[in-house]
Design a protein around this motif. Structure first.
Motif, PDB file in Angstrom:
ATOM      1  N   UNK A 729     -17.936 -45.407  -5.627  1.00  0.00           N
ATOM      2  CA  UNK A 729     -16.787 -45.748  -4.532  1.00  0.00           C
ATOM      3  C   UNK A 729     -17.512 -46.855  -3.684  1.00  0.00           C
ATOM      4  N   UNK A 730     -16.947 -47.824  -3.296  1.00  0.00           N
ATOM      5  CA  UNK A 730     -17.118 -48.943  -2.336  1.00  0.00           C
ATOM      6  C   UNK A 730     -17.206 -48.090  -0.832  1.00  0.00           C
ATOM      7  N   UNK A 731     -18.322 -48.114  -0.058  1.00  0.00           N
ATOM      8  CA  UNK A 731     -18.360 -47.575   1.146  1.00  0.00           C
ATOM      9  C   UNK A 731     -17.298 -48.415   2.181  1.00  0.00           C
ATOM     10  N   UNK A 732     -17.044 -47.907   3.172  1.00  0.00           N
ATOM     11  CA  UNK A 732     -16.373 -48.616   4.324  1.00  0.00           C
ATOM     12  C   UNK A 732     -16.541 -49.852   4.289  1.00  0.00           C
ATOM     13  N   UNK A 733     -15.826 -50.997   4.010  1.00  0.00           N
ATOM     14  CA  UNK A 733     -16.045 -52.138   4.057  1.00  0.00           C
ATOM     15  C   UNK A 733     -15.824 -53.121   5.053  1.00  0.00           C
ATOM     16  N   UNK A 734     -16.963 -53.884   5.162  1.00  0.00           N
ATOM     17  CA  UNK A 734     -16.957 -54.871   6.648  1.00  0.00           C
ATOM     18  C   UNK A 734     -16.275 -56.053   5.836  1.00  0.00           C
ATOM     19  N   UNK A 735     -15.320 -56.801   6.664  1.00  0.00           N
ATOM     20  CA  UNK A 735     -14.657 -58.025   6.386  1.00  0.00           C
ATOM     21  C   UNK A 735     -14.747 -58.959   7.495  1.00  0.00           C
ATOM     22  N   UNK A 736     -15.115 -60.178   7.258  1.00  0.00           N
ATOM     23  CA  UNK A 736     -14.965 -61.398   7.991  1.00  0.00           C
ATOM     24  C   UNK A 736     -13.838 -61.929   8.002  1.00  0.00           C
ATOM     25  N   UNK A 737     -12.798 -61.787   9.024  1.00  0.00           N
ATOM     26  CA  UNK A 737     -11.293 -62.013   8.812  1.00  0.00           C
ATOM     27  C   UNK A 737     -11.039 -63.545   9.622  1.00  0.00           C
ATOM     28  N   UNK A 738     -12.183 -64.236  10.206  1.00  0.00           N
ATOM     29  CA  UNK A 738     -11.903 -65.523  10.826  1.00  0.00           C
ATOM     30  C   UNK A 738     -12.959 -65.940  11.566  1.00  0.00           C
ATOM     31  N   UNK A 771     -23.276 -75.754  19.460  1.00  0.00           N
ATOM     32  CA  UNK A 771     -21.835 -75.297  19.707  1.00  0.00           C
ATOM     33  C   UNK A 771     -21.708 -73.636  19.584  1.00  0.00           C
ATOM     34  N   UNK A 772     -20.962 -73.215  20.181  1.00  0.00           N
ATOM     35  CA  UNK A 772     -20.659 -71.707  19.694  1.00  0.00           C
ATOM     36  C   UNK A 772     -19.782 -71.448  18.648  1.00  0.00           C
ATOM     37  N   UNK A 773     -20.155 -70.313  17.881  1.00  0.00           N
ATOM     38  CA  UNK A 773     -19.640 -69.677  16.721  1.00  0.00           C
ATOM     39  C   UNK A 773     -19.051 -68.381  17.027  1.00  0.00           C
ATOM     40  N   UNK A 774     -17.836 -68.155  16.810  1.00  0.00           N
ATOM     41  CA  UNK A 774     -17.347 -66.674  16.862  1.00  0.00           C
ATOM     42  C   UNK A 774     -16.900 -66.119  15.489  1.00  0.00           C
ATOM     43  N   UNK A 775     -17.399 -64.881  15.402  1.00  0.00           N
ATOM     44  CA  UNK A 775     -17.057 -64.263  14.008  1.00  0.00           C
ATOM     45  C   UNK A 775     -16.212 -63.232  14.266  1.00  0.00           C
ATOM     46  N   UNK A 776     -15.095 -63.349  13.783  1.00  0.00           N
ATOM     47  CA  UNK A 776     -14.017 -62.154  13.681  1.00  0.00           C
ATOM     48  C   UNK A 776     -14.148 -61.296  12.683  1.00  0.00           C
ATOM     49  N   UNK A 777     -14.444 -60.159  12.972  1.00  0.00           N
ATOM     50  CA  UNK A 777     -14.611 -59.313  11.615  1.00  0.00           C
ATOM     51  C   UNK A 777     -14.000 -57.878  11.690  1.00  0.00           C
ATOM     52  N   UNK A 778     -13.843 -57.024  10.663  1.00  0.00           N
ATOM     53  CA  UNK A 778     -13.229 -55.738  10.764  1.00  0.00           C
ATOM     54  C   UNK A 778     -13.910 -54.935   9.816  1.00  0.00           C
ATOM     55  N   UNK A 779     -13.786 -53.405   9.893  1.00  0.00           N
ATOM     56  CA  UNK A 779     -14.317 -52.481   9.193  1.00  0.00           C
ATOM     57  C   UNK A 779     -13.126 -51.775   8.559  1.00  0.00           C
ATOM     58  N   UNK A 780     -12.846 -51.645   7.422  1.00  0.00           N
ATOM     59  CA  UNK A 780     -11.735 -50.976   6.770  1.00  0.00           C
ATOM     60  C   UNK A 780     -10.529 -51.373   7.473  1.00  0.00           C
ATOM     61  N   UNK A 781     -10.385 -52.552   7.641  1.00  0.00           N
ATOM     62  CA  UNK A 781      -9.136 -52.942   8.477  1.00  0.00           C
ATOM     63  C   UNK A 781      -8.802 -52.808  10.062  1.00  0.00           C
ATOM     64  N   UNK A 783     -10.047 -54.172  13.476  1.00  0.00           N
ATOM     65  CA  UNK A 783     -10.741 -55.206  14.123  1.00  0.00           C
ATOM     66  C   UNK A 783     -11.946 -54.745  14.883  1.00  0.00           C
ATOM     67  N   UNK A 784     -13.069 -55.569  15.000  1.00  0.00           N
ATOM     68  CA  UNK A 784     -14.259 -55.215  15.783  1.00  0.00           C
ATOM     69  C   UNK A 784     -14.428 -56.124  16.897  1.00  0.00           C
ATOM     70  N   UNK A 785     -15.225 -56.156  17.899  1.00  0.00           N
ATOM     71  CA  UNK A 785     -15.362 -57.088  18.771  1.00  0.00           C
ATOM     72  C   UNK A 785     -16.187 -58.290  18.208  1.00  0.00           C
ATOM     73  N   UNK A 786     -15.579 -59.614  18.465  1.00  0.00           N
ATOM     74  CA  UNK A 786     -16.117 -60.794  18.052  1.00  0.00           C
ATOM     75  C   UNK A 786     -17.649 -60.995  18.094  1.00  0.00           C
TER      76      UNK A 786
END
Length: 850
Positions: A729-738, A771-781, A783-786
């Motif tokens: 089973x894939x564990x709870x997955x991290x995903x970069x959304x933007x 310059x600043x880079x902002x990573x938008x990400x989520x865990x199992x759908x 959203x987490x803090x950028x």
């Protein structure tokens, strides 16, 4: 009246009430025929005063003659000279099978063996109908038995009625005195008229109760005879309760019972370095459950659950010792490679998260037909697989091939248990409420409507019920055990699977009728159109459809149905059930000897008896002698179980490889399987065509059908997808959304690269600078803090070859750059010469005075 062997009733004599069913009131000195409905025969006949009664092979009761007090039982009260020319049908509830019919003076009692209920109607001047009134009643109604008792037979007196209870006592009600002041015909020690059942027999009086060697005072309820008292303080542990009593004033041998004084344990909390104060320590009574505290926070870190002994704690297990729960945390970081590039853009940058997957563990797994649920260590529910009815709870109907979090959890609620139905999902919240989502076309979610739910909604609970101790969803109906000891049901009921003696669907919980000899059920199980339960007497009971013999009862004909629980017949040599599970249209159980027994449909060898013949009564599956089983798993047309020797046995349909044999061939009888050599499984959970296995290390494996992504390995999701061997089973997955770079989206990306588990972007052209880079990400759908990073844009230059560009053509920053390079080169040359002198190549000795 007399019943002929041709099924016709013959009658003669007085006829002033039409009791000869001749259409007039003239007496007859020779017999006249009373014919049954066409195609049927009368099987029983009886009479009281002005009225005749008969039972027929069509399962109905008929009556004719006088109806002045409503003794027809058809809801109508007639006049004093009613004549009924043809048999009139008595209005009994659908599905009720009457086995005993007796008549008093203008009142009737009919007893049903399939729901252990006595029905009564007619004259009620003395309370003989037992309904608490003295009002005549023309419609059959059930007689309310005393609390905890069901009637096993019932019969009439003249103006009184009697019944034998499941507790072995006789009960009576109605007239209890005569005009001359004499009476006592109810046998309750009084001459008081009774409108409800009272117990017949001598007077029992509890004279003394000693708990743990100390006399305790109490009171006796005059109606129920129950003694109630308050315990005295005592150390934890088991003690004797000695009851002294008399019968009709004569002392009887004392009775010794057992009582347990419970201990109190502490549940404390350790924040594992997080700032702030830990949650308040809880004092929990032995056998009770701790409650979820307020979720702690730690800036920059994610709370992943409370742990004890290295395992996530669900707050759904009884506390048996004092424990300390430790908070687990996870800190996520991201990096860019490279972190700088040309101002011209076009640089491919890899974004790498650390860690790449979440440390959230699943403390419980539950499997539906085509979807799977996992209870996370963080108190959230994760779901994957089919979602056509919203059973994944993410507010969509999109399938998911990896775990995604169930959304819209009520504020402050954590989950403690999950239960997957065929296309529904249920969960117990930390507020002791049950929540449900998914298919609801028959009201099987129990929330009062028939609309599918895409996120959790609260289930209705009857008055007096604080929570359900068990929920078992079937295909279109659901069963539950209340903490009041009563079984409840809701949803589809076309086959009587709700067990409330009707075939009417219910959008809210109704009580399942309790059979004789049972005070409460200890477990319930819902199939497609039938239900099973185990009583506190260890016997199994079934109700609903018996199309293939899945009720396992001699009382119900195959192809028929039962609207109330009937006893499942145990094979010879067994006295109790340890487990009873209703599958699609067959049933399976474990006897008190640890052996597996099956009955019902067998078209896919699911009964494990080596044949494809249906079986209407329980019998042992063909498993090796000497082996015992504690749990068997089924959710469709196959079954799997771990035997006492540690081996896995499987049988039934295997079209998707769900049995773990490595093939899609269906075995004709139980076989041993080893889905993953070298791995020892401690638990198996089966779906319609896929199986989840948990090993000794807590790792989760899945095999079988994956057409909806129900294996959770990120590989399925298309028709025909399956795995014949276990996948992880894939564990709870991290995903970069933007991603944004200096507030702008990149030229391309972010795009996931499974090769190195990174996300790739391509930079846009940009002026020099950081310059600043902002990573938008989520865990199992979720959203987490950028996450903030920086990226540096610079100009990339190449030096010309020697002599290719005249010096006078270089100017500005280019000339300055060459000057710096030249200076650095000369400085390096002089340093090299100085180093050689220090190594003895003509250099003077050091001057210590300096």
């Amino acid at each position: 009246m007399a019943l002929g062997n041709n099924g016709i009733i013959y009658a003669w004599g007085l006829n002033y009430g039409g009791q000869l069913c001749t259409g007039d009131t003239l007496f007859r000195s020779s017999a006249v025929a009373i014919n049954p409905p066409v195609g049927y025969k009368f099987t029983h006949v009886d009479a009281e005063d002005w009225t005749g009664f008969a039972q027929c092979t069509n399962g109905k009761l008929y009556t004719w003659g006088g109806n002045q007090y409503g003794q027809f039982g058809n809801g109508i009260v007639g006049g004093s000279n009613v004549t009924q020319p043809t048999p009139n049908t008595i209005s009994l509830p659908a599905g009720v099978h009457i086995t005993q019919l007796t008549f008093g003076c203008f009142h009737t009692i009919a007893f049903s063996d399939n729901n252990r209920t006595a029905y009564t109607w007619g004259f009620n001047g003395y309370g003989q109908l037992g309904d608490g009134t003295t009002t005549n009643n023309p419609t059959p109604k059930p007689i309310q038995a005393p609390a905890g008792v069901t009637f096993i037979s019932a019969f009439t007196g003249f103006y009184s009625s009697f019944a034998i209870g499941s507790d072995g006592n006789t009960y009576s009600w109605g007239q209890n005195d005569t005009n001359d002041g004499k009476g006592g015909m109810l046998g309750d020690g009084t001459t008081i008229q009774r409108n409800t059942p009272v117990r017949v027999g001598g007077v029992i009086n509890i004279t003394k109760v000693t708990i743990g060697g100390r006399v305790t005072t109490g009171t006796v309820n005059a109606v129920s005879g129950i003694w109630s008292g308050i315990t005295l303080p005592h150390a934890p542990g088991d003690v004797d309760v000695v009851v002294e009593w008399t019968l009709n004033g004569a002392p009887q041998p004392s009775e010794t019972l057992k009582y347990r004084y419970l201990d109190t344990f502490t549940v404390s909390f350790d924040l594992d370095g997080a700032p702030g104060s830990p949650p308040v320590t809880q004092s929990v009574l032995e056998g009770s459950k701790a409650t979820w505290p307020t979720t702690p926070t730690w800036g920059g870190k994610l709370f992943t659950g409370w742990y004890v002994d290295g395992k996530p704690y669900t707050f759904n297990e009884p506390v048996t010792r004092s424990i300390t729960l430790t908070a687990h945390w996870e800190q996520y970081t991201f990096s860019l490679n490279p972190s700088s590039g040309s101002t011209a853009g076009g640089t491919t940058v890899a974004i790498t998260p650390n860690p790449k997957q979440s440390a959230i563990q699943f403390s419980q797994i539950s499997v539906g037909w085509y979807h799977t649920l996992g209870l996370g260590s963080d108190g959230r529910i994760y779901a994957w697989g089919r979602n056509d009815a919203g059973q994944l709870g993410d507010n969509t109907t999109d399938n998911h091939v990896v775990p995604m979090v169930v959304k819209n959890t009520p504020t402050g609620v954590k989950y403690r248990q999950v239960v997957a139905g065929p296309n529904t999902s249920f969960a117990l919240g930390s507020d002791n409420r049950w929540y449900a989502w998914g298919a609801n076309t028959s009201g099987q979610l129990g929330n009062g409507n028939t609309t599918n739910q895409l996120t959790p909604v609260a289930i209705s609970m009857p008055a007096g019920v604080n929570t359900y101790t068990q929920v078992s969803p079937g295909e279109n109906h659901t069963l539950a055990l209340g903490d009041d000891g009563i079984a409840y049901a809701w949803g589809a009921n076309t086959n009587g699977q709700l067990g409330n003696n009707t075939t009417v669907n219910s959008l809210s919980p109704v009580k399942v009728q309790i059979p004789a000899g049972v005070f409460h059920f200890t477990s319930v199980s819902a199939g497609s159109s039938h239900s099973l339960a185990i009583g506190d007497n260890g016997l199994a009971y079934a109700w609903g459809s018996n199309q293939y013999g899945q009720l396992g009862s001699v009382l119900i004909t195959v192809g028929d149905k039962s609207l109330v629980p009937v006893e499942v017949q145990l094979p010879v040599g067994l006295s109790k059930f340890k487990q009873a599970t209703a599958s699609v249209d067959w049933s399976i159980g474990i006897g008190d000897n640890g052996r597996i027994i099956t009955w019902g449909y067998n078209g896919d060898y699911e009964l494990g008896n080596g044949t494809m013949s249906n079986q209407s009564l329980p019998a042992e599956a063909l498993l090796p002698a000497g082996l015992t089983f504690t749990q068997v798993n089924t959710n469709s047309d196959s079954a799997m179980s771990i035997a006492s020797n540690g081996q896995i046995y499987a049988w039934g349909y295997n079209g998707a490889g769900q049995l773990g044999t490595g093939s899609q061939t269906t075995p004709t009888s139980p076989i041993t399987v080893n889905p993953k050599p070298g791995t020892t499984f401690t638990k198996l959970i089966t779906g319609w065509k896929h199986t989840i296995g948990i090993d000794t290390s807590g790792n989760i494996h899945a095999w079988g059908d994956n057409a909806s992504g129900q294996l959770g390995d990120n590989q399925g999701g298309s028709p025909g997808d399956h795995s014949l061997t276990p996948v992880s089973l894939i564990p709870v997955r991290l995903n970069i959304t933007g991603v944004t770079v200096d507030g702008l989206t990149p030229q391309t990306g972010p795009t996931y690269d499974p090769g190195d588990s990174t996300w790739k972007i391509t930079t846009r052209p940009h002026a020099e600078g950081t310059v600043p880079v902002s990573i938008a990400w989520s865990l199992a759908g979720v959203p987490q803090t950028n996450y903030p990073l920086t990226y540096t844009y610079g100009t990339s230059r190449t030096l010309p070859a020697a002599g290719t560009i005249p010096l006078h053509r270089l100017s500005g920053s280019s000339l300055l750059a060459i000057s710096i390079i030249t200076a650095v080169s000369l400085t390096g040359h002089h340093l090299s010469k100085a180093r050689k002198r220090e190594q003895g190549q003509g250099s003077p000795r050091p001057n210590h005075s300096n």
